[in-house]
Design a protein around this motif. Structure first.
Motif, PDB file in Angstrom:
ATOM      1  N   CYS A   1       0.842  -1.197   0.000  1.00 22.35           N
ATOM      2  CA  CYS A   1       0.000   0.000   0.000  1.00 22.35           C
ATOM      3  C   CYS A   1       0.881   1.253   0.000  1.00 22.35           C
ATOM      4  CB  CYS A   1      -0.899   0.017   1.229  1.00 22.35           C
ATOM      5  SG  CYS A   1      -1.916  -1.455   1.364  1.00 22.35           S
ATOM      6  N   ALA A   2       0.474   2.223  -0.805  1.00 23.07           N
ATOM      7  CA  ALA A   2       1.273   3.444  -0.922  1.00 23.07           C
ATOM      8  C   ALA A   2       1.390   4.169   0.415  1.00 23.07           C
ATOM      9  CB  ALA A   2       0.634   4.361  -1.965  1.00 23.07           C
TER      10      ALA A   2
ATOM     11  N   GLU B   1      -8.089   0.805  -9.259  1.00 20.77           N
ATOM     12  CA  GLU B   1      -7.458   1.706  -8.274  1.00 20.77           C
ATOM     13  C   GLU B   1      -6.797   0.900  -7.161  1.00 20.77           C
ATOM     14  OE1 GLU B   1      -7.698   5.507  -8.283  1.00 20.77           O
ATOM     15  OE2 GLU B   1      -7.674   4.629 -10.288  1.00 20.77           O
TER      16      GLU B   1
ATOM     17  N   LYS C   1      -3.613  -0.323  -8.425  1.00 27.38           N
ATOM     18  CA  LYS C   1      -2.655   0.777  -8.595  1.00 27.38           C
ATOM     19  C   LYS C   1      -1.996   1.154  -7.261  1.00 27.38           C
ATOM     20  CE  LYS C   1      -2.653   5.572 -10.203  1.00 27.38           C
ATOM     21  NZ  LYS C   1      -3.510   6.636 -10.722  1.00 27.38           N
ATOM     22  N   TYR C   2      -2.790   1.199  -6.194  1.00 29.92           N
ATOM     23  CA  TYR C   2      -2.251   1.714  -4.924  1.00 29.92           C
ATOM     24  C   TYR C   2      -1.824   0.643  -3.925  1.00 29.92           C
ATOM     25  CZ  TYR C   2      -3.624   6.282  -6.534  1.00 29.92           C
ATOM     26  OH  TYR C   2      -3.717   7.423  -7.271  1.00 29.92           O
TER      27      TYR C   2
ATOM     28  N   ILE D   1      -7.471   9.486  -2.899  1.00 31.41           N
ATOM     29  CA  ILE D   1      -7.291   8.084  -3.301  1.00 31.41           C
ATOM     30  C   ILE D   1      -8.462   7.251  -2.774  1.00 31.41           C
ATOM     31  CG2 ILE D   1      -5.812   6.033  -3.206  1.00 31.41           C
ATOM     32  CD1 ILE D   1      -3.383   7.870  -2.938  1.00 31.41           C
TER      33      ILE D   1
END
Ligand code: SF4
Length: 267
Positions: free
Chosen positions: A35-36, A157, A160-161, A193
């Motif tokens: 996770c970002a 999404e 992506k994250y 986000i």
């Protein structure tokens, strides 16, 4: 007596944010997600890691090696947990298995949960929900409470994250909720986000479906992990993002309160 062992990166006593009462939180090392916003970058690798740390005192520098991750047997972990057994009784607490992703060490987690059950210790599992259905089905009967993170309803999404699809996560949430185990949902609030109107609306619809979800914790972003990323030499894409706005977090709390009676900010 179990002979399994696993990789643990921390054991914290007197935790108050990982379930009811005073708890021991056991952090299992290794997570398939990235996770970002992860606050525990040292939890992600499935290997033990070594870092060189420098401490400065006046004009002198002291270097020392820090090891992250300890291979421990079930019995070693339980011995550590049992130090607080009298406090569990008084505070209605117990043990929480967190991570990393505890379901990524399924045999070790199962044996730990069984050992706790044998000693009548309340158990919670703090999970991203990312696991096979088979693993989840084996963990559900041994667990009293799930702390279950949901992040993004959009699969693209989510990938992506966090680096992975969310499809097994929502299937596993369905399994747990239908088993009538207690569930606390945790939602990280990350600016632009996870906090978009569409995402929050769809997450709220998911929560509304399940009466066994007794509470939602919303976890507004803060960047206190920045120092950890620097220390471990890891890239932190959200390192310069600002702390989440308090007023906005309060509005989102009220929004979820329309479908679940207990909503807290920060867990
Ligand atoms: S699931 Fe948790 S431990 Fe794993 S990367 Fe995401 S925030 Fe970090």
């Amino acid at each position: 007596m179990s002979t399994s062992s696993g990789l643990v990166f921390d054991i914290r006593h007197f935790s108050v944010h990982d379930g009811p009462g005073l708890r021991v939180t056991v952090f299992l090392k290794g997570c398939p997600l990235s996770c970002a916003w992860c606050h525990n970058p040292e939890s992600q690798s499935f290997e033990t890691e070594t870092y060189m740390r420098i401490h400065r005192l006046d004009d002198k520098e002291f270097e020392f090696v820090e090891h992250i991750g300890n291979r421990m047997s079930v019995n070693e972990v339980i011995q550590e947990v049992e130090k607080d057994i009298s406090i569990f009784d008084e505070s209605k607490g117990g043990v929480t298995f967190s991570g990393g992703e505890p379901l990524s060490q399924p045999e070790f987690l199962r044996d730990l949960l069984k050992a706790c059950k044998a000693k009548e210790i309340h158990t919670a599992v703090d999970t991203s929900g990312f696991a096979s259905q088979l693993v989840m089905e084996s963990i559900i009967p041994l667990t009293d409470l799930f702390l279950f993170d949901i992040k993004h309803i959009s699969e693209d999404e989510h990938k992506k994250y966090t680096g992975v699809s969310n499809s097994s996560i929502f299937k596993n949430l369905d399994l747990i909720a239908k088993s009538n185990k207690k569930v606390i949902i945790r939602i990280p609030l990350i600016q632009n986000i996870t906090d978009t109107g569409e995402n929050l609306k769809l997450l709220r619809e998911v929560i509304r479906k399940y009466p066994s979800i007794e509470r939602v914790d919303i976890l507004p972003f803060h960047n206190i992990a920045k120092i950890k990323y620097e220390r471990f030499g890891k890239n932190y894409t959200l390192g310069n993002a600002e702390k989440y706005d308090d007023q906005k977090a309060e509005q989102i709390k009220n929004y979820f309160n329309e479908v679940v009676s207990i909503v807290s900010i920060g867990g």
